[in-house]
Every structure is written in structure tokens, then in C-alpha cells.
Design an enzyme around this catalytic site. Sequence first.
Site, PDB file in Angstrom:
ATOM      1  CB  CYS A  95      -1.005  -0.020   1.146  1.00 55.93           C
ATOM      2  SG  CYS A  95      -2.377   1.145   0.895  1.00 55.93           S
ATOM      3  CG  HIS A 173      -3.579  -3.374   3.103  1.00 55.63           C
ATOM      4  ND1 HIS A 173      -2.521  -2.905   3.847  1.00 55.63           N
ATOM      5  CD2 HIS A 173      -4.183  -2.280   2.575  1.00 55.63           C
ATOM      6  CE1 HIS A 173      -2.480  -1.584   3.782  1.00 55.63           C
ATOM      7  NE2 HIS A 173      -3.472  -1.182   3.008  1.00 55.63           N
ATOM      8  CD  GLU A 175      -1.205  -5.583   5.511  1.00 51.81           C
ATOM      9  OE1 GLU A 175      -1.114  -4.355   5.671  1.00 51.81           O
ATOM     10  OE2 GLU A 175      -1.189  -6.133   4.374  1.00 51.81           O
TER      11      GLU A 175
END
Length: 227
Positions: A95, A173, A175
Amino acid sequence: MKIGILQTGHAPDALIETTGDYDVMFANLLAQNGVTFQGYAVVDGEFPANGAEDADGWLITGSRHGAYEDHNWIRPLEDLIRDIDAQKKPLIGVCFGHQIIAQALGGKVEKFDGGWAIGRVSYDQNGDTVTMNAWHQDQVVDRPDRARVLAGNAFCENGILAYDDHIWTVQPHPEYGADFIQGLIDHRGRGVVPDDVLDAAAADLHGPVSNPEIATFMKAFLTKERT
């Protein structure tokens, strides 16, 4: 092997107790035998004392800040990126990390006229579909000459970029899970992102994502032998 995590932002206070801050989230995502992680809160002015030498590989996290903003840690971070690149150490950007690497290497980042990408988003990767959670309005609008596009879509052309064999960056993302996106909607989204965009994302939170496959790729990318 030591991976340095350059933390360019902090998770919302309401979520940190459950998920940990961004450095912890990535350490958990990428955990494997023989690899240690050290976080550097560059957003707070904490940089590795010996620059690129302080780790075998690097990762730059997301942030609520813009790569083009005038913070006193932006230029030192760009210098560190160029140092890591010159030494051809593996580097991943996510990002904001994706954006600041592009900016440091000659690209351009700005707020995208098309608005926000929030929640589950799919990208074409050489005919295959990868899906991850996104949370961004800023985009790489002009990529560096060296950058190769590995994945994108009509909204975000430069979704995943690669530079030579040692830098890989991703706009969404890997994560972020559904619960974290819901937390961002609740604690950072309202009043900033249009409600209809947030509501659409919230309604689609629990569909499948490619996070496990992307995490496996990232682990291999950071640890593979390079000549």
C-alpha cells in the site's frame, strides 16, 4: 535471516490489542523457521542505524499518510529505499510502501480521481485472479521506467509491480482480514470515505481472499537466494 519492517503508520488503537501494530501483523503473516523480524517505526523517526546493512531483507508497511506529503521522515525513507535497491536486497512494499517505493524510484503518486478502493478487490495477474482487501485512495499514477506491472484492474492499473528480481510491491493488503477491514470502517472510515463505499465493502467482507497464497509468495521472495 533478518527482515527489517519499516513501519510507516500505526493501526487504530482500538484494533492493536487484538491484532498488534503493523509490524506485528507482518511478522505473523510471514513467520517461518530461520527468519527473525525487527520493526523500525520510521513514521516516528526511528530508522536503522546502519541503513540497508541492518537487515537481509526489508518490508515497508501501509500508512494513513500520503507519500507526497511533507513529513520529515519521507525523504530519509526514500534515501533508504534507494540504498536497499542499490544493494539489491529484497524489498517488499505494501500500500503506502508500494507507493513510496515507486516515488523514490522515479514514479508519481497522487490521490486518484476515481475515488477509494475499500474491502475485497480482484486483480488480473496474467490471466489469473488474485483477491485481497484494499484500503486506499492514493495510487501510483506514473510508474518508474524500471517497473513491470504484474497485476492490476480497471480501477488500479498498477496493482502489483516488480523491479528487477529484488523489489516486489502490492497496492492492496495481504495482511488485512475481514475483521480488520471492519475495524477500519468503524474507526477510520466514517466521515472520511463515502458511506456507500464503506457499506458496499462491509456487505462483501467475508468472501474469499488470496492472502495465504500471497503470503507464501512473499516469504519465498524475501528468502530466496539471489546471485
